[in-house]
Scaffold this motif. Structure first.
Motif, PDB file in Angstrom:
ATOM      1  N   VAL A  52      -3.696  -1.462 -28.089  1.00  0.00           N
ATOM      2  CA  VAL A  52      -2.378  -1.149 -27.521  1.00  0.00           C
ATOM      3  C   VAL A  52      -1.454  -2.359 -27.625  1.00  0.00           C
ATOM      4  N   VAL A  53      -1.965  -3.538 -27.259  1.00  0.00           N
ATOM      5  CA  VAL A  53      -1.165  -4.765 -27.380  1.00  0.00           C
ATOM      6  C   VAL A  53      -0.777  -4.977 -28.845  1.00  0.00           C
ATOM      7  N   PHE A  54      -1.757  -4.789 -29.733  1.00  0.00           N
ATOM      8  CA  PHE A  54      -1.501  -4.940 -31.165  1.00  0.00           C
ATOM      9  C   PHE A  54      -0.469  -3.933 -31.648  1.00  0.00           C
ATOM     10  N   MET A  55      -0.545  -2.697 -31.175  1.00  0.00           N
ATOM     11  CA  MET A  55       0.392  -1.656 -31.590  1.00  0.00           C
ATOM     12  C   MET A  55       1.828  -2.029 -31.206  1.00  0.00           C
ATOM     13  N   ILE A  56       1.995  -2.556 -30.000  1.00  0.00           N
ATOM     14  CA  ILE A  56       3.340  -2.959 -29.554  1.00  0.00           C
ATOM     15  C   ILE A  56       3.857  -4.118 -30.389  1.00  0.00           C
ATOM     16  N   TRP A  57       3.014  -5.157 -30.537  1.00  0.00           N
ATOM     17  CA  TRP A  57       3.415  -6.322 -31.316  1.00  0.00           C
ATOM     18  C   TRP A  57       3.652  -5.938 -32.775  1.00  0.00           C
ATOM     19  N   ASN A  58       2.804  -5.086 -33.299  1.00  0.00           N
ATOM     20  CA  ASN A  58       2.884  -4.644 -34.683  1.00  0.00           C
ATOM     21  C   ASN A  58       4.204  -3.937 -34.961  1.00  0.00           C
ATOM     22  N   ALA A  59       4.666  -3.157 -34.000  1.00  0.00           N
ATOM     23  CA  ALA A  59       5.927  -2.430 -34.174  1.00  0.00           C
ATOM     24  C   ALA A  59       7.140  -3.340 -34.026  1.00  0.00           C
ATOM     25  N   ILE A  60       7.040  -4.309 -33.103  1.00  0.00           N
ATOM     26  CA  ILE A  60       8.185  -5.170 -32.814  1.00  0.00           C
ATOM     27  C   ILE A  60       8.409  -6.206 -33.903  1.00  0.00           C
TER      28      ILE A  60
END
Length: 467
Positions: A52-60
């Motif tokens: 989840v943390v990776f998904m947020i960072w990955n999108a930003i």
């Protein structure tokens, strides 16, 4: 561009980043899930939190870095080549993070979850910084379908060479069983990859390079505050309201999901669905390697077809193939082991091969945006970054959803529970779940992609005169 012994020097320099990044990305995506699940024994909760943390960072980070690279006055950000040159060593170091545990992990260790989070975010952050600059070079190094096909050709040769890293890594480390050998191989790959990417930083050129220098001399003094937060919203809105961009980015989301599904779980599915007496360890290593090597061969062999039919029809054909193959395999059943191995490998090859062509429609979208809005320079990084904003979350969603389903059927206990009749029955259910995932996920994705890709209107750019 000068030709060196028949070699296009700028295309060669451009492709060196593909070679370096491809070696690292293939190994990272193929092994990290199995490493953390099986060797480090990360808990399901920690795995999902990290994703989840990776998904947020990955999108930003993609639109953030895209905006910075398109608008910054700092040379290390504004010039594509310098971004690659400075980012390459850090990218290589980030690649090494997952392969060296921070301590001896106990089952469910909280530090293992933190390790995965840091490794994913650091690796993707540097990957994004370097590869966004390279993607922008793709659109800016040359114009027109034929010039970009040449870049694709060089790129695929580089990717073909890079994809052998999974094959050799599997053979050297016995598919990660000899972990010290695996670690040593990873260090060697990081060093080679860094050197390759630095070649792009030093020797590649862009057709907009001189325009950027002159424009900066003429206009920089008058551009204070030009790139405000309002301009970011305005530019992003212009990109996102294009029908072709929306069609492409939605289709690409499912392609990224499909690719992550195969990259992260092909080894796990094959190891569980195909008995060891059917396929030996060395044959499996070759099969896994083929899943990364053959896509590049397929793209190189389809070069003439791309010139004749264009990328739109080739990509559409791949969706039909994936859907039909998945339906046939589902009907035949999981007992046909050799056919299952062939199906899994060829489907992974087709998904990766079609994905290798996706820079072509994005470059056409960038060209159309440049003309429509009468821009001085193309917003290459912003277009690639905005595309990634919506597609990169699929890289996290795929492992999260699949791990949740597998653990529901007992995968977490697969290597930690003694033999028992009830347990054996649950593992049979697990194998059924794996088989239906292997068939139904590609089938559903193919149907959705056919529906989404059909309205894309830039279908005949291959007919334009060479430039």
């Amino acid at each position: 561009m000068k030709l060196l012994s028949g070699i296009h020097s700028n295309a060669l320099a451009y492709s060196m980043t593909t070679l370096g990044a491809g070696m690292m990305n293939s190994i990272f995506n193929f092994y990290y899930v199995k490493l953390f699940l099986n060797r480090y024994q990360i808990s399901e909760t920690a795995f999902h939190v990290a994703q989840v943390v990776f998904m947020i960072w990955n999108a930003i980070n993609d639109p953030l870095f895209g905006y910075i690279q398109d608008t910054s006055r700092l040379e290390c950000c504004a010039r594509r080549q310098v971004s690659i040159l400075y980012g390459a060593p850090l990218y290589g170091l980030a690649f090494l993070l997952p392969w060296f545990p921070w301590r001896h992990y106990e089952q469910g260790d909280w530090l293992c979850g933190l390790h995965l989070t840091v490794a994913l975010c650091a690796f993707d952050g540097l990957l994004t910084f370097v590869l966004l600059a390279q993607c922008a070079l793709f659109a800016e190094s040359c114009s027109g379908h034929h010039g970009r096909l040449r870049l694709i050709k060089y790129n695929q040769v580089a990717t073909l060479m890079a994809s052998t890293s999974v094959l050799f890594c599997g053979l050297v480390s016995d598919n990660m069983e000899k972990f010290a050998y695996f670690q040593a191989f990873a260090v060697l790959i990081a060093a080679l990859a860094t050197a390759c990417m630095c070649c792009t930083g030093k020797y590649s050129t862009s057709q907009y390079e001189q325009r950027e220098i002159h424009a900066e001399d003429a206009n920089l003094e008058n551009s204070d505050g030009a790139f405000s937060s309002a301009s970011v919203v305005s530019l992003t809105k212009q990109i996102m309201t294009e029908k072709n961009f929306l069609c492409f980015v939605t289709m690409n989301f499912f392609q990224v999901f499909h690719l992550a599904f195969y990259n992260n779980f092909m080894m796990i599915f094959a190891d569980n669905l195909i008995p060891e007496d059917i396929l030996s360890s060395s044959v499996r290593s070759i099969m896994y390697g083929a899943g990364f090597i053959c896509p590049q061969c397929l793209v190189l062999l389809s070069h003439a077809s791309l010139k004749k039919f264009g990328y739109y029809r080739i990509i559409m054909f791949s969706f039909y193939y994936e859907g039909v193959a998945a339906a046939v395999m589902c009907l035949l059943g999981q007992e046909h082991y050799y056919l299952l191995a062939f199906y899994v490998t060829t489907n992974m090859v087709i998904v990766q091969a079609s994905f290798s062509l996706f820079n072509l429609p994005l470059a056409d979208i960038i060209d159309a945006d440049l003309i429509k809005h009468k821009r001085r320079l193309p917003l290459s990084s912003m277009v690639f970054g905005t595309n990634a904003l919506f597609t990169k979350p699929a890289q996290s969603l795929a492992p999260m959803i699949v791990v949740k389903i597998l653990n529901h059927y007992g995968y977490y206990n697969l290597n930690n529970v003694p033999s028992h009749p009830d347990i054996s029955r649950s593992f049979l259910d697990l194998h059924d779940a794996m088989f239906y995932l292997v068939c139904l996920v590609p089938l559903c994705i193919a149907v959705l992609q056919i529906l989404i890709w059909t309205p894309f209107s830039i279908q005949n750019s291959h007919l334009a005169a060479p430039q």
